[in-house]
Motif scaffolding. Structure first.
Motif, short mmCIF file in Angstrom:
data_model
loop_
_atom_site.label_atom_id
_atom_site.label_comp_id
_atom_site.label_asym_id
_atom_site.label_seq_id
_atom_site.Cartn_x
_atom_site.Cartn_y
_atom_site.Cartn_z
N TRP A 5 -2.96 -21.61 23.36
CA TRP A 5 -3.19 -21.55 24.76
C TRP A 5 -2.04 -20.71 25.35
O TRP A 5 -2.27 -19.83 26.31
CB TRP A 5 -3.55 -22.59 25.39
CG TRP A 5 -2.54 -23.73 25.84
CD1 TRP A 5 -2.04 -24.76 24.85
CD2 TRP A 5 -1.46 -23.69 26.82
NE1 TRP A 5 -1.04 -25.37 25.39
CE2 TRP A 5 -0.57 -24.84 26.61
CE3 TRP A 5 -1.23 -22.94 27.78
CZ2 TRP A 5 0.34 -25.08 27.20
CZ3 TRP A 5 -0.38 -23.31 28.78
CH2 TRP A 5 0.67 -24.45 28.34
N ARG A 6 -0.90 -21.03 24.93
CA ARG A 6 0.36 -20.46 25.56
C ARG A 6 0.42 -18.88 25.19
O ARG A 6 0.77 -18.15 26.22
CB ARG A 6 1.61 -20.98 24.99
CG ARG A 6 1.77 -22.53 25.57
CD ARG A 6 2.75 -23.43 24.87
NE ARG A 6 2.45 -23.38 23.39
CZ ARG A 6 3.21 -23.90 22.37
NH1 ARG A 6 4.46 -24.22 22.82
NH2 ARG A 6 2.86 -24.05 21.17
N VAL A 9 -1.92 -17.34 27.75
CA VAL A 9 -1.06 -17.17 29.03
C VAL A 9 -0.05 -16.05 29.18
O VAL A 9 -0.09 -15.33 30.23
CB VAL A 9 -0.56 -18.58 29.55
CG1 VAL A 9 0.37 -18.56 30.82
CG2 VAL A 9 -1.72 -19.70 29.51
N VAL A 89 3.33 -22.61 34.54
CA VAL A 89 2.11 -22.71 34.06
C VAL A 89 1.67 -23.67 32.98
O VAL A 89 2.30 -23.24 31.82
CB VAL A 89 1.57 -21.13 33.56
CG1 VAL A 89 -0.15 -21.15 33.61
CG2 VAL A 89 2.05 -20.14 34.99
N GLU A 91 -1.15 -25.78 30.77
CA GLU A 91 -2.61 -25.52 30.30
C GLU A 91 -3.76 -26.06 31.06
O GLU A 91 -3.49 -26.94 31.84
CB GLU A 91 -2.91 -26.36 29.02
CG GLU A 91 -4.19 -26.09 28.23
CD GLU A 91 -4.19 -26.79 26.73
OE1 GLU A 91 -5.13 -26.50 26.07
OE2 GLU A 91 -3.50 -27.70 26.49
#
Length: 113
Positions: A5-6, A9, A89, A91
């Motif tokens: 997920w990073r 982002v 930021v 998840e």
């Protein structure tokens, strides 16, 4: 970190930074054994911000963030720092994209002042 997920982002933030600072130059700095890819830095007429990936978040640190107006309250980290301000930021966070792009634009204007 593929599929992480990073990574998504960071890619999304990269696009938002490009919207706010057309012509921005990205460079990886501060490479070391524990972070062989280094830290992405974004500059246009001076450093705008860095994007660092941690286990639980992605941190965007604006080099001169303390000098930027943030009426939408996007900055949520390093609020007591003398010069910098950051956006953490996590998840699933819902980043105010328009306000973030406005901060990037303001950072470029500050660099040019």
């Amino acid at each position: 970190m593929a599929g992480d997920w990073r990574t998504d982002v960071v890619d999304h933030l990269r696009g938002l930074i490009g919207q706010g600072a057309p012509g921005v130059e990205e460079e990886a700095k501060w490479r070391k054994a524990s972070n062989p890819d280094g830290v992405p830095t974004f500059a246009l007429d001076g450093l705008i911000c860095t994007v660092e990936t941690y286990k639980d978040k992605v941190k965007v640190t604006f080099a001169r963030g303390a000098s930027l107006d943030d009426p939408a309250g996007v900055f949520n980290a390093s609020l007591d720092a003398g010069t910098r301000r950051a956006v953490d930021v996590f998840e699933g966070d819902d980043l105010d994209e328009d306000a973030f792009v406005s901060l990037v634009r303001a950072a470029v204007e500050l660099n040019r002042a």
